[in-house]
Design a protein around this motif. Structure first.
Motif, PDB file in Angstrom:
ATOM      1  N   GLU A  68       0.822  -1.212   0.000  1.00 14.86           N
ATOM      2  CA  GLU A  68       0.000   0.000   0.000  1.00 14.86           C
ATOM      3  C   GLU A  68       0.860   1.268   0.000  1.00 14.86           C
ATOM      4  OE1 GLU A  68      -2.459  -0.586   3.385  1.00 14.86           O
ATOM      5  OE2 GLU A  68      -3.700  -2.134   2.426  1.00 14.86           O
ATOM      6  N   ARG A  69       1.996   1.219   0.716  1.00 16.87           N
ATOM      7  CA  ARG A  69       2.881   2.385   0.757  1.00 16.87           C
ATOM      8  C   ARG A  69       3.459   2.701  -0.617  1.00 16.87           C
ATOM      9  NH1 ARG A  69       7.468   2.860   4.968  1.00 16.87           N
ATOM     10  NH2 ARG A  69       7.115   5.064   4.648  1.00 16.87           N
ATOM     11  N   LEU A  70       3.707   1.640  -1.402  1.00 19.98           N
ATOM     12  CA  LEU A  70       4.230   1.857  -2.747  1.00 19.98           C
ATOM     13  C   LEU A  70       3.136   2.284  -3.719  1.00 19.98           C
ATOM     14  CD1 LEU A  70       6.836  -0.985  -3.397  1.00 19.98           C
ATOM     15  CD2 LEU A  70       7.225   1.468  -3.469  1.00 19.98           C
ATOM     16  N   GLY A  71       1.883   2.145  -3.299  1.00 22.69           N
ATOM     17  CA  GLY A  71       0.765   2.530  -4.158  1.00 22.69           C
ATOM     18  C   GLY A  71       0.621   1.653  -5.376  1.00 22.69           C
ATOM     19  N   LEU A  72       0.891   0.339  -5.214  1.00 23.00           N
ATOM     20  CA  LEU A  72       0.803  -0.581  -6.340  1.00 23.00           C
ATOM     21  C   LEU A  72      -0.659  -0.809  -6.728  1.00 23.00           C
ATOM     22  CD1 LEU A  72       3.465  -3.281  -5.403  1.00 23.00           C
ATOM     23  CD2 LEU A  72       3.645  -1.510  -7.128  1.00 23.00           C
ATOM     24  N   HIS A  73      -0.958  -0.657  -7.996  1.00 24.25           N
ATOM     25  CA  HIS A  73      -2.306  -0.910  -8.506  1.00 24.25           C
ATOM     26  C   HIS A  73      -2.177  -1.840  -9.707  1.00 24.25           C
ATOM     27  CE1 HIS A  73      -4.042   2.065  -5.833  1.00 24.25           C
ATOM     28  NE2 HIS A  73      -3.118   2.931  -6.219  1.00 24.25           N
ATOM     29  N   LEU A  74      -2.128  -3.137  -9.420  1.00 25.22           N
ATOM     30  CA  LEU A  74      -1.977  -4.145 -10.463  1.00 25.22           C
ATOM     31  C   LEU A  74      -3.250  -4.988 -10.538  1.00 25.22           C
ATOM     32  CD1 LEU A  74       1.689  -5.112  -9.531  1.00 25.22           C
ATOM     33  CD2 LEU A  74       0.959  -3.610 -11.376  1.00 25.22           C
ATOM     34  N   THR A  75      -3.491  -5.615 -11.686  1.00 23.99           N
ATOM     35  CA  THR A  75      -4.806  -6.211 -11.944  1.00 23.99           C
ATOM     36  C   THR A  75      -4.918  -7.687 -11.587  1.00 23.99           C
ATOM     37  OG1 THR A  75      -4.130  -6.621 -14.237  1.00 23.99           O
ATOM     38  CG2 THR A  75      -5.334  -4.572 -13.778  1.00 23.99           C
ATOM     39  N   VAL A  76      -3.781  -8.381 -11.427  1.00 26.06           N
ATOM     40  CA  VAL A  76      -3.793  -9.807 -11.091  1.00 26.06           C
ATOM     41  C   VAL A  76      -3.369  -9.954  -9.631  1.00 26.06           C
ATOM     42  CG1 VAL A  76      -2.895 -12.096 -11.629  1.00 26.06           C
ATOM     43  CG2 VAL A  76      -3.193 -10.412 -13.464  1.00 26.06           C
ATOM     44  N   THR A 315      10.607  -8.733  -3.403  1.00 25.86           N
ATOM     45  CA  THR A 315       9.500  -9.113  -4.287  1.00 25.86           C
ATOM     46  C   THR A 315       8.587  -7.930  -4.570  1.00 25.86           C
ATOM     47  OG1 THR A 315       9.539 -11.398  -3.478  1.00 25.86           O
ATOM     48  CG2 THR A 315       7.498 -10.656  -4.529  1.00 25.86           C
ATOM     49  N   ILE A 316       8.290  -7.156  -3.539  1.00 22.75           N
ATOM     50  CA  ILE A 316       7.446  -5.974  -3.726  1.00 22.75           C
ATOM     51  C   ILE A 316       8.119  -4.987  -4.673  1.00 22.75           C
ATOM     52  CG2 ILE A 316       6.419  -3.982  -2.554  1.00 22.75           C
ATOM     53  CD1 ILE A 316       6.127  -5.794  -0.077  1.00 22.75           C
ATOM     54  N   LEU A 317       9.427  -4.789  -4.492  1.00 24.87           N
ATOM     55  CA  LEU A 317      10.173  -3.886  -5.366  1.00 24.87           C
ATOM     56  C   LEU A 317      10.162  -4.387  -6.816  1.00 24.87           C
ATOM     57  CD1 LEU A 317      12.019  -1.416  -5.719  1.00 24.87           C
ATOM     58  CD2 LEU A 317      13.968  -2.919  -5.167  1.00 24.87           C
ATOM     59  N   LEU A 318      10.376  -5.691  -7.002  1.00 31.48           N
ATOM     60  CA  LEU A 318      10.380  -6.262  -8.348  1.00 31.48           C
ATOM     61  C   LEU A 318       9.027  -6.072  -9.035  1.00 31.48           C
ATOM     62  CD1 LEU A 318      12.365  -9.580  -7.759  1.00 31.48           C
ATOM     63  CD2 LEU A 318      13.103  -7.645  -9.151  1.00 31.48           C
ATOM     64  N   ALA A 326       1.784  -7.488 -14.265  1.00 34.00           N
ATOM     65  CA  ALA A 326       0.444  -7.091 -13.813  1.00 34.00           C
ATOM     66  C   ALA A 326       0.055  -7.801 -12.527  1.00 34.00           C
ATOM     67  CB  ALA A 326      -0.587  -7.394 -14.900  1.00 34.00           C
ATOM     68  N   MET A 327       0.997  -8.589 -11.974  1.00 34.77           N
ATOM     69  CA  MET A 327       0.679  -9.402 -10.802  1.00 34.77           C
ATOM     70  C   MET A 327       1.017  -8.657  -9.516  1.00 34.77           C
ATOM     71  SD  MET A 327       1.956 -13.251  -9.974  1.00 34.77           S
ATOM     72  CE  MET A 327       1.769 -14.001  -8.366  1.00 34.77           C
ATOM     73  N   LEU A 328       0.068  -8.617  -8.602  1.00 33.20           N
ATOM     74  CA  LEU A 328       0.240  -7.945  -7.318  1.00 33.20           C
ATOM     75  C   LEU A 328       0.574  -8.972  -6.239  1.00 33.20           C
ATOM     76  CD1 LEU A 328      -0.057  -5.354  -5.552  1.00 33.20           C
ATOM     77  CD2 LEU A 328      -2.447  -6.031  -5.207  1.00 33.20           C
ATOM     78  N   PRO A 329       1.823  -9.004  -5.747  1.00 30.39           N
ATOM     79  CA  PRO A 329       2.149  -9.904  -4.630  1.00 30.39           C
ATOM     80  C   PRO A 329       1.349  -9.480  -3.403  1.00 30.39           C
ATOM     81  CG  PRO A 329       4.129  -8.977  -5.630  1.00 30.39           C
ATOM     82  CD  PRO A 329       2.975  -8.190  -6.149  1.00 30.39           C
ATOM     83  N   PHE A 330       0.719 -10.427  -2.753  1.00 32.45           N
ATOM     84  CA  PHE A 330      -0.159 -10.028  -1.651  1.00 32.45           C
ATOM     85  C   PHE A 330      -0.165 -11.086  -0.549  1.00 32.45           C
ATOM     86  CE2 PHE A 330      -4.397  -8.323  -0.126  1.00 32.45           C
ATOM     87  CZ  PHE A 330      -3.929  -7.058   0.153  1.00 32.45           C
ATOM     88  N   THR A 331      -1.120 -11.966  -0.603  1.00 37.39           N
ATOM     89  CA  THR A 331      -1.316 -12.899   0.511  1.00 37.39           C
ATOM     90  C   THR A 331      -0.130 -13.835   0.715  1.00 37.39           C
ATOM     91  OG1 THR A 331      -3.678 -12.834   0.009  1.00 37.39           O
ATOM     92  CG2 THR A 331      -2.935 -14.564   1.498  1.00 37.39           C
ATOM     93  N   ASP A 332       0.483 -14.307  -0.359  1.00 35.59           N
ATOM     94  CA  ASP A 332       1.570 -15.286  -0.242  1.00 35.59           C
ATOM     95  C   ASP A 332       2.945 -14.659   0.000  1.00 35.59           C
ATOM     96  OD1 ASP A 332       0.475 -17.766  -0.202  1.00 35.59           O
ATOM     97  OD2 ASP A 332       0.742 -18.212  -2.324  1.00 35.59           O
ATOM     98  N   LEU A 333       3.008 -13.344   0.149  1.00 34.06           N
ATOM     99  CA  LEU A 333       4.306 -12.723   0.432  1.00 34.06           C
ATOM    100  C   LEU A 333       4.952 -13.325   1.676  1.00 34.06           C
ATOM    101  CD1 LEU A 333       3.692  -8.936  -0.315  1.00 34.06           C
ATOM    102  CD2 LEU A 333       5.491 -10.354  -1.317  1.00 34.06           C
ATOM    103  N   ALA A 334       4.132 -13.570   2.680  1.00 33.08           N
ATOM    104  CA  ALA A 334       4.654 -14.120   3.935  1.00 33.08           C
ATOM    105  C   ALA A 334       5.074 -15.577   3.794  1.00 33.08           C
ATOM    106  CB  ALA A 334       3.605 -13.982   5.034  1.00 33.08           C
ATOM    107  N   SER A 335       4.676 -16.232   2.692  1.00 30.95           N
ATOM    108  CA  SER A 335       4.987 -17.650   2.498  1.00 30.95           C
ATOM    109  C   SER A 335       6.151 -17.863   1.538  1.00 30.95           C
ATOM    110  CB  SER A 335       3.742 -18.385   1.965  1.00 30.95           C
ATOM    111  OG  SER A 335       2.660 -18.258   2.852  1.00 30.95           O
ATOM    112  N   LEU A 336       6.847 -16.790   1.164  1.00 28.68           N
ATOM    113  CA  LEU A 336       7.958 -16.913   0.224  1.00 28.68           C
ATOM    114  C   LEU A 336       9.059 -17.824   0.757  1.00 28.68           C
ATOM    115  CD1 LEU A 336       8.261 -13.226  -1.039  1.00 28.68           C
ATOM    116  CD2 LEU A 336       7.605 -15.217  -2.394  1.00 28.68           C
ATOM    117  N   VAL A 337       9.093 -17.999   2.055  1.00 35.56           N
ATOM    118  CA  VAL A 337      10.104 -18.862   2.664  1.00 35.56           C
ATOM    119  C   VAL A 337      10.066 -20.271   2.084  1.00 35.56           C
ATOM    120  CG1 VAL A 337       8.593 -19.480   4.596  1.00 35.56           C
ATOM    121  CG2 VAL A 337      11.062 -19.620   4.879  1.00 35.56           C
TER     122      VAL A 337
END
Length: 420
Positions: A68-76, A315-318, A326-337
């Motif tokens: 949200e801080r980066l203001g990402l607005h992606l469609t997937v 990942t957020i930066l990429l 067009a892909m918005l990393p979201f719920t699975d960000l915490a599961s990247l491990v």
């Protein structure tokens, strides 16, 4: 299928003790020892899930705050593996495919085509989601089922090949990991490791948890590393100092507690494995068998956890800077491990190499997720999953559909349609 669905609905913390209790009885451990082993595995899974949930529950909001801080607005949008698992279990091809898995695994073990007895039934959803994707593309029921069976066979064979390396690196004897999503990145890890070994200068860089701990003493302990990384994530998320410190403490706790909970799980697992090994040697002399397990057993490693945490802001930066994404990393960000569980053995716990593999993997995930999003979204619809509001397409980052396997599945499905 009603029995299987009922057991799966209970979750891994109940399903796995039942499975290990039955396996113990089959291998003549006796009722008492089988029950104790099953319960120990169950308690271990409860502990592991508690710590993983602690990690995900704290990292999830922080990751979303960074987005949200980066203001990402992606469609997937990435809806996460819990939602994706319901796609797998809800797909129309589920019943035939799962029955086939059980028969195929039994036949392959009996005919000496595989050493792996895959008891990780809950994670069948990863195969099933790929099958659901093929069904969405091809529209052919039996082609999708057979395609998923073929993938299952390949994964069992690859799990056999990878097992010695994983067992050596993690000191886990008699266990393999037929985990499709994690295994997708093992070939990349092998390639990256081979290339870096041949680049002067880069091949000398070796960063791992043990080396950090030896060099920095108490400051290199997992608890301190977890605290520092948690604090960094809290700052990037724009948290107030008190919230950032709380996040850091929770991540530090996860870094310490997760390996201990995994040790409890492994205690029960090894009891069954030892009994199975003894009995199987009587039944099948000169044969070796592996118990197929979830990669959750591997993420307690300090290098895996630290690399997974570092990949969240990367990942957020990429996603922000990659052209055409067009892909918005979201719920699975915490599961990247989980990406790193089956990468680590092939880069010898070198976090420098792990992060390179992680960056390349995430780039592939973002572009694949963007490219095949319409088909993934259709597979969600076929499994009667409601789409999130304000998003036209969905996917998930840590399943198999956003890997090269998902992309290949779509292309094979499209080729099938062209031919037939």
């Amino acid at each position: 299928m009603e029995i299987i669905n009922t057991i799966i609905g209970l979750g891994a913390t109940v399903m796995m003790p039942i499975i290990f209790f039955v396996v113990g009885l089959i291998f003549r451990m006796g009722i008492g020892k089988s029950f104790k082993a099953g319960m120990t595995v169950g308690v271990g899974f409860v502990g592991v899930n508690m710590v993983i949930n602690l990690l995900l529950d704290n990292l999830g909001p922080a990751s979303k705050a960074m987005v949200e801080r980066l203001g990402l607005h992606l469609t997937v949008v990435d809806v996460g593996w819990p939602t994706a698992s319901t796609v797998g279990w809800g797909t129309p091809i589920m019943a035939a495919t799962v029955i086939g898995f059980l028969i195929i695994n039994a036949l392959m073990v009996f005919l000496k085509l595989s050493k792996t007895i895959d008891v990780d039934i809950f994670n069948y959803w990863i195969f099933l989601q790929v099958g659901a994707l093929m069904y969405a593309v091809s529209g052919n029921f039996w082609f999708s089922v057979i395609f998923t069976w073929i993938i299952f066979v390949i994964v069992l064979k690859v799990a056999d090949l990878c097992a010695p390396y994983i067992q050596k690196e993690y000191n886990l004897q008699g266990i393999s990991f037929p985990h499709l999503a994690g295994m997708a990145w093992s070939p990349l890890a092998i390639a990256v490791n081979w290339i870096i070994d041949r680049i002067p200068g880069l091949n000398k860089i070796d960063i791992n948890a043990e080396r950090i701990q030896k060099r920095f003493g108490a400051l290199g302990e997992p608890v301190v590393i977890g605290f520092i990384l948690g604090l960094l994530i809290g700052i990037l998320a724009g948290y107030s100092p008190d919230k950032a410190v709380t996040l850091a403490m929770n991540i530090a706790a996860a870094m310490v507690l997760l390996p201990k909970m995994i040790d409890v799980l492994i205690e029960g697992l090894l009891a069954v494995r030892d009994a199975a090994e003894t009995q199987l040697k009587k039944w099948f002399p000169d044969r070796e068998f592996y118990i197929g397990m979830d990669t959750a057993l591997l993420i307690g490693d300090s290098s895996v956890l630290a690399s997974g945490l570092l990949m969240i802001p990367i990942t957020i930066l990429l996603s922000f800077i990659l052209p055409g994404n067009a892909m918005l990393p979201f719920t699975d960000l915490a599961s990247l491990v989980f990406i790193f569980a089956l990468v680590t053995p092939f880069v010898r716990r070198n976090m420098f190499r792990m992060l390179i593999v992680g960056i390349i993997s995430v780039i592939i995930i973002l572009y694949v997720g963007t490219d095949i999003a319409p088909w993934v979204t259709q597979s969600f619809t076929q499994s009667h999953i409601d789409l999130p509001k304000d998003f036209s397409a969905v996917t998930n980052m840590t399943g198999a559909v956003s890997t090269w396997i998902g992309w290949l599945t779509v292309k094979i499905g499209q080729l099938f349609n062209m031919v037939f």
